[in-house]
Design a protein around this motif. Structure first.
Motif, mmCIF file in Angstrom:
data_model
loop_
_atom_site.group_PDB
_atom_site.id
_atom_site.type_symbol
_atom_site.label_atom_id
_atom_site.label_comp_id
_atom_site.label_asym_id
_atom_site.label_seq_id
_atom_site.Cartn_x
_atom_site.Cartn_y
_atom_site.Cartn_z
ATOM 1 N N VAL A 43 35.802 35.104 39.714
ATOM 2 C CA VAL A 43 36.545 34.831 40.945
ATOM 3 C C VAL A 43 37.687 35.832 41.005
ATOM 4 N N GLU A 44 37.542 36.826 41.855
ATOM 5 C CA GLU A 44 38.482 37.952 41.859
ATOM 6 C C GLU A 44 38.413 38.641 43.219
ATOM 7 N N ASP A 45 39.557 38.829 43.867
ATOM 8 C CA ASP A 45 39.527 39.436 45.201
ATOM 9 C C ASP A 45 39.629 40.953 45.167
ATOM 10 N N GLU A 46 40.080 41.510 44.039
ATOM 11 C CA GLU A 46 40.182 42.974 43.982
ATOM 12 C C GLU A 46 38.852 43.579 43.546
ATOM 13 N N LYS A 47 38.263 44.350 44.424
ATOM 14 C CA LYS A 47 36.910 44.860 44.188
ATOM 15 C C LYS A 47 36.822 45.726 42.921
ATOM 16 N N LEU A 107 38.637 33.498 36.132
ATOM 17 C CA LEU A 107 39.418 33.196 37.327
ATOM 18 C C LEU A 107 40.699 34.021 37.425
ATOM 19 N N ASP A 108 40.826 34.743 38.546
ATOM 20 C CA ASP A 108 42.083 35.401 38.906
ATOM 21 C C ASP A 108 42.955 34.350 39.596
ATOM 22 N N LEU A 109 44.269 34.424 39.423
ATOM 23 C CA LEU A 109 45.132 33.407 40.051
ATOM 24 C C LEU A 109 45.540 33.788 41.468
ATOM 25 N N GLY A 110 45.749 35.085 41.709
ATOM 26 C CA GLY A 110 46.222 35.513 43.025
ATOM 27 C C GLY A 110 45.067 35.790 43.972
ATOM 28 N N LEU A 111 44.668 34.763 44.742
ATOM 29 C CA LEU A 111 43.532 34.899 45.660
ATOM 30 C C LEU A 111 44.021 34.819 47.103
HETATM 31 CA CA CA Z 1 44.106 38.962 42.966
#
Ligand code: CA
Length: 236
Positions: free
Chosen positions: A10-14, A54-58
């Motif tokens: 789970v990570e928003d940075e590609k 899991l990344d925290l900053g989503l």
């Molecule tokens: Ca992030």
């Protein structure tokens, strides 16, 4: 053939999710990626991963919220990988139910080591001490090999599907105890599956056909009518 452990990143940075996908795939894991919290929830329910990174900053929610919500219905291991290095963030994540916390930037070897520990730990954290020491559950002619994701009958692969294996694996970890239909459904298919036991009954019929000598008179997995299923206690 063995079934690989499946990891949900789970990570928003590609760039980071791409890096994680590359090192995890190279080390024998199946990898799926969610780019937001809402995507993570639906993928946990629909894909049944073995572990979540899991990344925290989503973009749509804080990862802490994900830990809290996921822990309401499953014990799937969660390894947080975050740029937040304050002790209070680590403590909060662990208190909410994360299994481990790694600070960015991190080394691939460290991440892999911690993921393996977290998977092994949940797999063996349940009641059965034989599973903890050998990675296997044995009762009579039945063996569940948790590392290879296989069920053997008299040493022969019973060729269970992934869903069938998950059901047998869960019952084996809690051998001797009755697991309710709702509990099994929730553990394997997420909270939205409650109340629909048809899929479970169909899978159980197939499991019995593959592992029981006489599916009508099971020796390994018993039905507690109206309640759930129980695996026979293991040897030793
Ligand atoms: Ca992030």
């Amino acid at each position: 053939m063995t079934i690989k452990d499946k990891i949900l990143v789970v990570e928003d940075e590609k760039s980071i999710s791409g890096f994680l996908r590359a090192i995890l795939t190279a080390n024998g894991f199946d990898v799926i990626v969610a780019h937001s919290g809402s995507e993570a929830f639906s993928m946990i329910s629909s894909h049944c991963p073995d572990l979540v990174v899991l990344d925290l900053g989503l973009p749509d929610m804080d990862g802490m919220e994900i830990i809290e919500t996921v822990r309401q219905w499953t014990q799937i291991p969660i390894v947080v990988v975050s740029a937040r290095s304050y002790e209070r963030d680590k403590v909060q994540a662990l208190e909410k139910g994360a299994d481990d916390y790694i600070t960015k930037p991190f080394g691939a070897a460290e991440l892999l080591a911690r993921i393996r520990v977290a998977i092994r730990h949940t797999r063996t954290g349940l009641t059965n001490s034989a599973i903890a020491s050998t990675g296997k559950f044995t009762a009579g002619d039945l063996t569940i090999d948790y590392d290879k994701h296989q069920v053997l009958i008299r040493g022969e692969n019973a060729r269970l599907t992934q869903n069938e294996f998950r059901i047998v694996a869960l019952l084996g970890k809690c051998a001797g105890k009755v697991l309710t239909y709702d509990f099994i459904m929730k553990e394997l298919w997420g909270p939205q599956s409650r109340g629909n036991n048809q899929i479970l009954r169909v899978n159980m019929a197939n499991i019995r056909r593959k592992i029981e000598k006489n599916p009508a008179e099971p020796q390994y997995i018993f039905t507690e009518v109206g309640v759930g299923y129980r695996m026979i206690e293991g040897d030793g």
